[in-house]
Design an enzyme around this catalytic site. Sequence first.
Site, mmCIF file in Angstrom:
data_model
loop_
_atom_site.group_PDB
_atom_site.id
_atom_site.type_symbol
_atom_site.label_atom_id
_atom_site.label_comp_id
_atom_site.label_asym_id
_atom_site.label_seq_id
_atom_site.Cartn_x
_atom_site.Cartn_y
_atom_site.Cartn_z
ATOM 1 C CG ASN A 118 -0.327 -0.046 2.330
ATOM 2 O OD1 ASN A 118 0.432 1.104 2.877
ATOM 3 N ND2 ASN A 118 -0.790 -0.889 3.242
ATOM 4 C CE LYS A 129 9.068 -11.824 -14.563
ATOM 5 N NZ LYS A 129 9.202 -12.060 -15.899
ATOM 6 C CG PHE A 152 -1.943 6.103 13.636
ATOM 7 C CD1 PHE A 152 -1.188 5.051 14.013
ATOM 8 C CD2 PHE A 152 -2.216 6.775 12.474
ATOM 9 C CE1 PHE A 152 -0.748 6.667 15.223
ATOM 10 C CE2 PHE A 152 -1.242 7.517 12.961
ATOM 11 C CZ PHE A 152 -0.541 7.930 14.122
ATOM 12 C CG ASP A 212 -6.375 -5.514 6.664
ATOM 13 O OD1 ASP A 212 -6.299 -5.237 6.928
ATOM 14 O OD2 ASP A 212 -7.349 -4.303 5.915
ATOM 15 C CE LYS A 253 -8.465 -3.574 14.664
ATOM 16 N NZ LYS A 253 -7.439 -3.208 13.047
HETATM 17 N N1 CTP Z 1 -3.455 -3.349 12.626
HETATM 18 C C1 CTP Z 1 -2.687 -4.289 12.996
HETATM 19 N N2 CTP Z 1 -2.883 -5.198 12.021
HETATM 20 C C2 CTP Z 1 -3.902 -6.120 11.041
HETATM 21 C C3 CTP Z 1 -4.260 -4.587 10.373
HETATM 22 C C4 CTP Z 1 -4.282 -3.719 11.111
HETATM 23 O O1 CTP Z 1 -1.937 -4.836 13.797
HETATM 24 N N3 CTP Z 1 -3.636 -7.055 10.379
HETATM 25 C C5 CTP Z 1 -3.647 -2.207 12.763
HETATM 26 C C6 CTP Z 1 -3.100 -1.029 11.822
HETATM 27 O O2 CTP Z 1 -1.628 -0.761 12.857
HETATM 28 C C7 CTP Z 1 -3.569 0.357 13.449
HETATM 29 C C8 CTP Z 1 -4.921 -0.387 13.318
HETATM 30 O O3 CTP Z 1 -4.975 -1.623 13.438
HETATM 31 O O4 CTP Z 1 -2.964 0.713 14.180
HETATM 32 C C9 CTP Z 1 -5.928 0.289 12.032
HETATM 33 O O5 CTP Z 1 -5.946 -0.202 11.001
HETATM 34 P P1 CTP Z 1 -6.653 0.088 9.691
HETATM 35 O O6 CTP Z 1 -5.788 -0.736 8.712
HETATM 36 O O7 CTP Z 1 -6.823 1.259 9.368
HETATM 37 O O8 CTP Z 1 -7.971 -0.615 10.144
HETATM 38 P P2 CTP Z 1 -8.462 -2.178 10.117
HETATM 39 O O9 CTP Z 1 -8.801 -2.417 11.397
HETATM 40 O O10 CTP Z 1 -7.455 -3.125 9.124
HETATM 41 O O11 CTP Z 1 -9.541 -2.242 9.841
HETATM 42 P P3 CTP Z 1 -10.712 -1.659 8.116
HETATM 43 O O12 CTP Z 1 -8.960 -2.198 7.003
HETATM 44 O O13 CTP Z 1 -11.356 -2.149 8.256
HETATM 45 O O14 CTP Z 1 -10.391 -0.621 7.801
#
Ligand code: CTP
Length: 403
Positions: free
Chosen positions: A214, A293, A326, A283, A344
């Site tokens: 990302n 490859k 965050f 995620d 969380k």
């Molecule tokens: N985070 C994490 N592990 C993951 C996804 C997220 O530890 N697999 C943590 C990020 O570092 C951040 C927080 O969770 O501090 C929220 O991340 P965000 O991407 O906003 O949310 P998600 O929980 O992934 O939810 P969504 O993508 O559905 O908004």
Amino acid sequence: MTEKKTIVIGVTGGIAAYKVTDLVSRLKKRGFEVEVMMTEAAQELVAPLTFRVISGRPVRLDLFDESEGDPAEVEHIAIADRADLIVIVPATANIMAKAAAGIADDLVSTVILAADSPVLYFPAMNTRMWEHPATQNSVAVLRERGFKVVDPAEGRLACGTVGRGRLPDIETLEEKILAVMAESERERDYAGKTVLITAGPTEEPIDPVRCITNHSSGKMGCALAKAALRRGAEVHLVCGPIRVDPPAGVRVYPVRTALEMKAQTEALYDAADVTIMAAAVADYRVKDAAAQKIKKDGSTLTLELTPNPDILASLGERKHGVLVGFAAETERLAENARRKLEQKHVDMIVANDVSPASGVFGGDTNTVAIFRKNGATDCPKMTKEALADVILDEIKNLEETKE
Ligand code: CTP
């Protein structure tokens, strides 16, 4: 009992050098250790012995003087290390030009270059020398680097003219020194704490040459690491492939995938007093990443994705200290942030508007709202550096209300 603070005074060759004796005496009376170092020119104006008697310590004169100090120490580094504050008074045009250019050719200029403490300059010189573009340029460079240069006062100068260039009166010098000492003390409010920060994106391999990732640059996590370090913390930074250099002095643990980030973060979590998850963790990962490859054959390609574990949520299940997450949102910021705060089990969520219009990814500014269990703070748009300090302030407040 708190340890005595050390102020290192660098006296350079200005006529006002004799006034510094009074300053040293006042600072001693206030309970500071005062160590004086002098340039060669300053020694023409005031005898080192005067400062030795008033400060009660050897006066440092020479970069290569073997007679004083601990033979096991490198003298100029030891002086820089001991200093909680370095004050250059009077500061000549010459010493400021050298400091601005990074020239270290005598003891005073070398200590300045080796210092990691604040350095405060009190320039005093003839008006034309003060106003000269070369001097003004040195002053601007020093200020830009975060050093404090106090403008000289106006009045009658040693050369007989009237104008700007006088050393301010001793009370003013003392006041400014006390203010800088108080500020640097306050700023080390994370001393003795271990702060764990995750930063940047993760990279989930598709095959040996391709990945899913990302737009996170790692700037926010690095700004947090830098601020926590400046405020006295021991900082552990677990970062994915970030696009900025992590700050020097921070312990960096580079990782690539979410699973690697999870393992590294969990290994460091127990020792952390404060944990801030600024990483944009992917995620999902590709279920069976190809070992070789992937070759194109003209048909469509379907990747099967499997969810990554939520690192923050798993830390929340065994929460200790302060845990901050965050939330990157493109819509319904408050609602989503509050849900993440609950689900969380974290103490604080810094909710980021990451809609394309916000320019947050890779940019230098951020607009956030900070959600706690007992309320929220809306932060105006600000640099990631400034926001890092706001987040650390909020964490401090939270810790204090918990106690
Ligand atoms: N985070 C994490 N592990 C993951 C996804 C997220 O530890 N697999 C943590 C990020 O570092 C951040 C927080 O969770 O501090 C929220 O991340 P965000 O991407 O906003 O949310 P998600 O929980 O992934 O939810 P969504 O993508 O559905 O908004």
